[in-house]
Design an enzyme around this catalytic site. Structure first.
Site, short mmCIF file in Angstrom:
data_model
loop_
_atom_site.label_atom_id
_atom_site.label_comp_id
_atom_site.label_asym_id
_atom_site.label_seq_id
_atom_site.Cartn_x
_atom_site.Cartn_y
_atom_site.Cartn_z
N GLY A 237 0.85 -1.23 0.02
CA GLY A 237 0.02 0.05 -0.11
C GLY A 237 0.90 1.14 0.00
O GLY A 237 1.97 1.18 -0.43
N SER A 238 0.20 2.29 0.41
CA SER A 238 1.11 3.62 0.40
C SER A 238 2.14 3.55 1.36
O SER A 238 2.17 3.23 2.43
CB SER A 238 0.02 4.62 0.66
OG SER A 238 -0.46 4.48 2.22
N GLU A 257 5.89 -3.38 0.88
CA GLU A 257 5.77 -2.99 -0.55
C GLU A 257 4.97 -1.66 -0.60
O GLU A 257 3.83 -1.68 -0.69
CB GLU A 257 4.82 -4.19 -1.22
CG GLU A 257 5.41 -5.54 -1.15
CD GLU A 257 6.87 -5.84 -1.73
OE1 GLU A 257 7.10 -5.16 -2.54
OE2 GLU A 257 7.52 -7.02 -1.24
N LEU A 258 5.59 -0.65 -0.74
CA LEU A 258 5.15 0.78 -0.59
C LEU A 258 5.00 1.65 -2.07
O LEU A 258 5.04 0.89 -3.06
CB LEU A 258 6.02 1.60 0.37
CG LEU A 258 6.18 0.74 1.72
CD1 LEU A 258 6.83 1.71 2.78
CD2 LEU A 258 4.76 0.25 2.21
N CYS A 291 1.69 -0.04 -9.04
CA CYS A 291 2.89 0.54 -8.40
C CYS A 291 4.16 0.81 -9.29
O CYS A 291 5.07 1.68 -8.88
CB CYS A 291 3.45 -0.06 -7.30
SG CYS A 291 3.52 -2.11 -7.42
N GLU A 385 3.60 10.36 -6.69
CA GLU A 385 2.84 9.28 -7.49
C GLU A 385 1.68 9.69 -7.83
O GLU A 385 0.75 9.94 -7.27
CB GLU A 385 2.90 8.16 -6.34
CG GLU A 385 2.24 7.05 -6.79
CD GLU A 385 2.43 5.85 -5.72
OE1 GLU A 385 2.15 5.90 -4.40
OE2 GLU A 385 2.42 4.88 -6.16
P1 NAD Z 1 -3.50 2.46 1.22
O1 NAD Z 1 -2.22 2.59 1.94
O2 NAD Z 1 -4.39 3.58 1.24
O3 NAD Z 1 -4.21 1.29 1.73
C1 NAD Z 1 -3.63 -0.01 1.74
C2 NAD Z 1 -4.14 -0.98 2.80
O4 NAD Z 1 -3.92 -0.46 4.15
C3 NAD Z 1 -5.87 -0.83 2.60
O5 NAD Z 1 -5.97 -2.54 3.06
C4 NAD Z 1 -5.95 -0.21 3.72
O6 NAD Z 1 -7.39 -0.30 4.28
C5 NAD Z 1 -5.15 -0.33 4.77
N1 NAD Z 1 -5.09 0.71 5.82
C6 NAD Z 1 -5.26 2.10 5.47
N2 NAD Z 1 -4.73 2.65 6.82
C7 NAD Z 1 -4.36 1.88 7.78
C8 NAD Z 1 -4.03 2.01 9.11
N3 NAD Z 1 -4.09 2.96 9.75
N4 NAD Z 1 -3.68 0.87 9.88
C9 NAD Z 1 -3.66 -0.56 8.91
N5 NAD Z 1 -4.09 -0.43 7.81
C10 NAD Z 1 -4.36 0.78 7.14
O7 NAD Z 1 -3.01 2.04 -0.25
P2 NAD Z 1 -4.07 1.86 -1.62
O8 NAD Z 1 -4.58 3.32 -2.01
O9 NAD Z 1 -5.01 0.79 -1.34
O10 NAD Z 1 -3.08 1.56 -2.70
C11 NAD Z 1 -2.16 2.19 -3.19
C12 NAD Z 1 -0.96 2.31 -2.85
O11 NAD Z 1 -0.28 0.96 -2.96
C13 NAD Z 1 -0.01 3.24 -3.82
O12 NAD Z 1 1.01 4.11 -3.06
C14 NAD Z 1 0.93 1.95 -4.46
O13 NAD Z 1 2.24 2.49 -5.18
C15 NAD Z 1 1.20 1.02 -3.39
N6 NAD Z 1 1.42 -0.32 -3.98
C16 NAD Z 1 2.65 -0.64 -3.89
C17 NAD Z 1 3.03 -1.88 -4.49
C18 NAD Z 1 4.34 -2.39 -4.14
O14 NAD Z 1 4.64 -3.64 -4.62
N7 NAD Z 1 5.28 -1.74 -3.77
C19 NAD Z 1 1.95 -2.63 -4.86
C20 NAD Z 1 0.71 -2.30 -5.11
C21 NAD Z 1 0.49 -1.08 -4.64
#
Ligand code: NAD
Length: 482
Positions: A237-238, A257-258, A291, A385
């Site tokens: 995620g982010s 994986e960010l 990503c 991003e």
């Molecule tokens: P996000 O970080 O908003 O959410 C990811 C997950 O984290 C979701 O399930 C969300 O509900 C959870 N989350 C949110 N706040 C939280 C907290 N306080 N505590 C625990 N969990 C929490 O990301 P997104 O918008 O779903 O996805 C997009 C991001 O993911 C982009 O930044 C992208 O680059 C990244 N991404 C990275 C890769 C990689 O392999 N590096 C792959 C895919 C996506």
């Protein structure tokens, strides 16, 4: 109360899965069709107590021990077969809740089957290493080797943009290595995970080894971070949320994986007939919500105008709109707000003097594919991003300049280089500070077997089943002194 209601046409359970039962709660959240905005399901969000119960059951299961490795492999392989059998349901769910066009949804499912099969294979060959004691004076007669053991409860927190394969890159290796898993999918895309959980149970995964807790990150996600019986957090995620998770994890291990700003460098000797379709696909696939999507395209000046023209021509062939229409190649972004944000970045770039060669027009949550040139360093489309179907071209005169530019972001997930010059390719491999450098490929050319992961603000730890299983196990050293 336990029930399965199926308020959606894919028959995805709308509760939380704990110990093989789908549980309802008093809190529900709506899942929207990302193109039409219509509600496709109400899903029960986990409450605080359900989170603890799920972790406790998972902990007791892993303490009792998982079925033997070959049986885990059979389950994972069978899950792959069932995914294929239920392809239409999975594709339908992803098209609706993730907004993927059908080709992207099918691609996600194809790769998910590969991830399952790779994990099944690795389940049966998880071994340690022999220690070369001969190198230690005085201890040269000793014999030593390592063994790998499950780490415990693995908590998987996943993003919206890969609701099947990224989930499986966590769940499948975790179980292959003998761990139990508590999964919290993105609240934008909960149905694909619910379908997947059904497939895994039907394939024979013991119910206590898999929980699915639906809900928002700042509630269910945050509660999962309070659970001390979680041994390992595997997160995609982010970067913002990655930092929160890392802070809570303390001494517990994590895999992060960010976020990313991915670059691809195109040198003048590139075979453009081969490269342009790859670049276009890597830029616009999943509406740029990948990503590793190409966001910065550094092109050697002598071919910069030609590359721009050919990309614009290619983008012109990509219909953006209703993802169910087989002609569509670009579906909606995950929310209208995300599309408004990306549209405003294109407008900002134009106001800053950039040339918008095509695209950037928005209709609700759909953005037409955009090709930009001369976006300044401080332009949002260049330095933040994007996660949208837009790419910025920057001509370069000197290869070192392009490498320095690609390295100048806080991120380091993946980079691509097109060149026939071996010296340049090796220089790129040595100097680009990214987890992956792909030569004669774009930044977005992941195969599921690869050790995949970033550096800098893109995180740490490697995915790819063989690699993830090493992250998710404890290595123990055994020595014999004869
Ligand atoms: P996000 O970080 O908003 O959410 C990811 C997950 O984290 C979701 O399930 C969300 O509900 C959870 N989350 C949110 N706040 C939280 C907290 N306080 N505590 C625990 N969990 C929490 O990301 P997104 O918008 O779903 O996805 C997009 C991001 O993911 C982009 O930044 C992208 O680059 C990244 N991404 C990275 C890769 C990689 O392999 N590096 C792959 C895919 C996506």
């Amino acid at each position: 109360m336990t029930k399965i209601t199926f308020h959606n046409e894919w028959m995805a359970p709308d509760g939380c899965l704990i110990n093989g039962e789908w549980i309802q709660s008093s809190e529900q959240f709506a899942v929207l069709d990302k193109f039409s905005g219509e509600k496709v399901a109400d899903v029960a969000a986990a409450d605080r107590k359900m989170v603890t119960t799920a972790v406790q059951i998972a902990k007791a299961a892993v303490d009792r021990g998982a079925p033997p490795p070959h049986e885990r492999g059979v389950v994972l392989r069978e899950a792959g077969r069932l995914l294929e059998q239920h392809r239409a349901r999975f594709v339908g769910a992803m098209v609706a809740e993730a907004g993927f066009v059908t080709s992207d949804a099918n691609g996600e499912l194809d790769r998910a089957i590969i991830t399952l099969n790779l994990s099944a294979e690795e389940a049966t060959r998880l071994t340690g290493d022999i220690v070369p004691f001969a190198a230690s004076p005085g201890a040269h007669n000793r014999i030593g080797f390592t063994m790998r053991f499950p780490i415990g409860v693995v908590c998987a927190i996943t993003p919206f943009n890969s609701p099947l394969n990224t989930v499986l890159h966590k769940v499948a290796p975790a179980y292959a290595a003998g761990n139990s898993v508590v999964l919290k999918p993105s609240a934008y895309t909960p149905l694909t995970s619910a379908l997947l959980a059904e497939v895994l149970l039907e394939a024979g995964m013991p119910p206590a080894f898999l929980a699915v807790l639906q809900g928002e990150g700042d509630t269910v996600g945050a509660w999962l971070l309070e659970e001390q019986d979680v041994a390992f957090y595997t997160f995609t995620g982010s970067t913002r949320v990655g930092r929160i998770i890392q802070q809570s994890a303390g001494l517990r291990r994590t895999q992060m994986e960010l976020g990313s700003i991915a670059s691809t460098i195109v040198c003048a000797d590139t075979d453009l007939d081969r490269a342009i379709p790859k670049i276009a696909n890597a830029t616009f696939r999943k509406a740029g919500q990948v990503c590793t999507s190409v966001q910065r395209l550094y092109v050697e000046r002598s071919i910069a105008e030609e590359v721009a023209a050919r990309l614009v021509e290619f983008a012109g062939t990509l219909t953006a709109g209703e993802p169910r229409d087989p002609a569509s190649r670009i579906g909606p972004l995950i929310t209208e707000a995300a599309a408004i944000r990306a549209e405003s970045w294109v407008q900002e770039a134009r106001a800053q003097g950039a040339r918008v060669l095509c695209g950037g027009q928005r209709n609700k949550s759909v953005l037409t594919p955009a090709v930009l040139v001369d976006v300044p360093d401080e332009g949002s489309a260049w330095c933040k991003e994007a996660f949208a179907p837009l790419v910025s071209i920057r001509p370069f005169d000197n290869f070192d300049e392009a490498i320095a530019g690609a390295n100048s972001t806080p991120f380091g997930l993946s980079a691509g280089v097109f060149s026939q010059n071996i010296d340049r390719c090796l220089k790129a491999a040595r100097s680009l500070r990214f987890g992956t450098i792909q030569i004669n490929e774009t930044s977005s050319a992941r195969s599921d077997v690869m050790p995949f992961g970033g550096v800098k603000d893109s995180g740490f730890g490697k995915e790819g089943p063989w690699h993830a299983m090493r992250e998710m196990t404890e290595e123990r050293l055994i020595t014999f002194n004869p």
